[in-house]
Write a protein that holds these residues in place. Structure first.
Motif, PDB file in Angstrom:
ATOM      1  N   LEU A 154       6.826  66.339   6.094  1.00  0.00           N
ATOM      2  CA  LEU A 154       7.384  65.180   5.395  1.00  0.00           C
ATOM      3  C   LEU A 154       6.374  64.463   4.507  1.00  0.00           C
ATOM      4  N   PRO A 155       5.146  64.193   4.957  1.00  0.00           N
ATOM      5  CA  PRO A 155       4.188  63.524   4.054  1.00  0.00           C
ATOM      6  C   PRO A 155       3.916  64.317   2.778  1.00  0.00           C
ATOM      7  N   LEU A 156       3.789  65.631   2.905  1.00  0.00           N
ATOM      8  CA  LEU A 156       3.561  66.463   1.721  1.00  0.00           C
ATOM      9  C   LEU A 156       4.762  66.407   0.789  1.00  0.00           C
ATOM     10  N   ALA A 157       5.976  66.442   1.362  1.00  0.00           N
ATOM     11  CA  ALA A 157       7.191  66.375   0.547  1.00  0.00           C
ATOM     12  C   ALA A 157       7.281  65.032  -0.174  1.00  0.00           C
ATOM     13  N   LEU A 158       6.959  63.950   0.519  1.00  0.00           N
ATOM     14  CA  LEU A 158       7.034  62.622  -0.089  1.00  0.00           C
ATOM     15  C   LEU A 158       5.972  62.447  -1.169  1.00  0.00           C
ATOM     16  N   TRP A 159       4.771  62.973  -0.923  1.00  0.00           N
ATOM     17  CA  TRP A 159       3.728  62.912  -1.953  1.00  0.00           C
ATOM     18  C   TRP A 159       4.143  63.709  -3.184  1.00  0.00           C
ATOM     19  N   SER A 160       4.737  64.878  -2.980  1.00  0.00           N
ATOM     20  CA  SER A 160       5.195  65.703  -4.107  1.00  0.00           C
ATOM     21  C   SER A 160       6.266  64.970  -4.899  1.00  0.00           C
ATOM     22  N   LEU A 161       7.157  64.287  -4.184  1.00  0.00           N
ATOM     23  CA  LEU A 161       8.183  63.483  -4.856  1.00  0.00           C
ATOM     24  C   LEU A 161       7.527  62.392  -5.687  1.00  0.00           C
ATOM     25  N   GLN A 162       6.536  61.729  -5.118  1.00  0.00           N
ATOM     26  CA  GLN A 162       5.846  60.667  -5.847  1.00  0.00           C
ATOM     27  C   GLN A 162       5.171  61.200  -7.111  1.00  0.00           C
ATOM     28  N   MET A 163       4.544  62.361  -7.016  1.00  0.00           N
ATOM     29  CA  MET A 163       3.895  62.944  -8.183  1.00  0.00           C
ATOM     30  C   MET A 163       4.910  63.241  -9.284  1.00  0.00           C
ATOM     31  N   GLY A 164       6.065  63.761  -8.896  1.00  0.00           N
ATOM     32  CA  GLY A 164       7.108  64.019  -9.879  1.00  0.00           C
ATOM     33  C   GLY A 164       7.607  62.737 -10.526  1.00  0.00           C
ATOM     34  N   LEU A 165       7.775  61.691  -9.721  1.00  0.00           N
ATOM     35  CA  LEU A 165       8.234  60.407 -10.251  1.00  0.00           C
ATOM     36  C   LEU A 165       7.191  59.767 -11.162  1.00  0.00           C
ATOM     37  N   LEU A 166       5.912  59.996 -10.872  1.00  0.00           N
ATOM     38  CA  LEU A 166       4.860  59.422 -11.705  1.00  0.00           C
ATOM     39  C   LEU A 166       4.890  59.988 -13.122  1.00  0.00           C
ATOM     40  N   ILE A 167       5.314  61.227 -13.262  1.00  0.00           N
ATOM     41  CA  ILE A 167       5.444  61.793 -14.612  1.00  0.00           C
ATOM     42  C   ILE A 167       6.502  61.033 -15.401  1.00  0.00           C
ATOM     43  N   MET A 168       7.651  60.773 -14.762  1.00  0.00           N
ATOM     44  CA  MET A 168       8.678  59.977 -15.423  1.00  0.00           C
ATOM     45  C   MET A 168       8.174  58.560 -15.682  1.00  0.00           C
TER      46      MET A 168
END
Length: 232
Positions: free
Chosen positions: A163-177
């Motif tokens: 879960l932490p890795l998945a949430l961090w990956s989500l955050q990285m994707g959102l940071l691009i937007m």
């Protein structure tokens, strides 16, 4: 919060060398914000800081080193703010939302500086590549925030890793937007973050089911093989 991000370290120091380093760092950030990262040289930083060019290079061997120091300052401040929020609530959903949004809060006025790290994604050896060795320590600390965010929630051990890795990956994707979001206070990105987290909790409830344990095990194995999770 900008005053925290102009400091390389969080504790005050009377050491002259540290004061010089902080002065060069703060001067460089001001120039980067005013002129853009590409349009500023180390010579310009030294001249603006009124120090010898050799002194600027002594403390920061490159512009990229200054950006790395900035990312470290952001991470230090996020650690501090999140620990305060985590102490106030044991609700892991609120804690995760805090971990997600504090990154936006801290970088909202420096999205151009944040964008530098994504520029070198396709250059693994570059010190600022977001998946490279140069940013590995910051990356691990960013993931660790989500590890702390979920520690109040009882869940299978494999999910505690995933879960932490998945949430961090989500955050990285959102940071691009986030970099491109010109809406007030980047509300488009923030609403997408909240909506995605709401959906994630529904998926999370399903993934906890025993019938999906083999699927979780396969995903965990794949991520270990790709070295996104530590070997056991």
């Amino acid at each position: 919060m900008a005053q925290y991000l102009t400091m390389v370290k969080s504790d005050p120091s009377t050491d002259k060398g540290e004061q010089t380093r902080r002065h060069i760092y703060a001067t460089a950030l001001t120039l980067f914000r005013e002129r853009g990262f590409d349009n500023v040289t180390m010579q310009a930083v030294a001249e603006q800081a009124k120090v010898a060019k050799s002194a600027a290079y002594y403390y920061f061997p490159s512009k990229e080193a200054i950006i790395q120091a900035y990312y470290e300052a952001v991470q230090n401040e996020q650690d501090r703010v999140c620990e305060e929020h985590f102490a106030e609530s044991s609700d892991f959903k609120k804690r995760v939302a805090s971990a997600m949004h504090t990154k936006f809060d801290l970088t909202k006025d420096d999205r151009k500086l944040l964008g530098v790290v994504f520029r070198y994604t396709g250059e693994p050896a570059h010190p600022l590549s977001c998946l490279g060795k140069g940013t590995e320590a910051i990356r691990r600390r960013s993931i660790a925030i989500f590890e702390r965010a979920i520690e109040t929630e009882r869940m299978p051990k494999d999910l505690q890793e995933l879960l932490p890795l998945a949430l961090w990956s989500l955050q990285m994707g959102l940071l691009i937007m986030f970099l491109y979001d010109e809406s007030p206070n980047q509300q488009r990105t923030r609403k997408l973050a909240d909506g995605t987290l709401d959906l994630s909790w529904k998926l999370y409830a399903l993934t906890k089911l025993p019938v999906l344990r083999p699927v979780r095990a396969k995903i965990t194995s794949l991520l270990r093989a790709a070295q996104f999770l530590p070997a056991v």
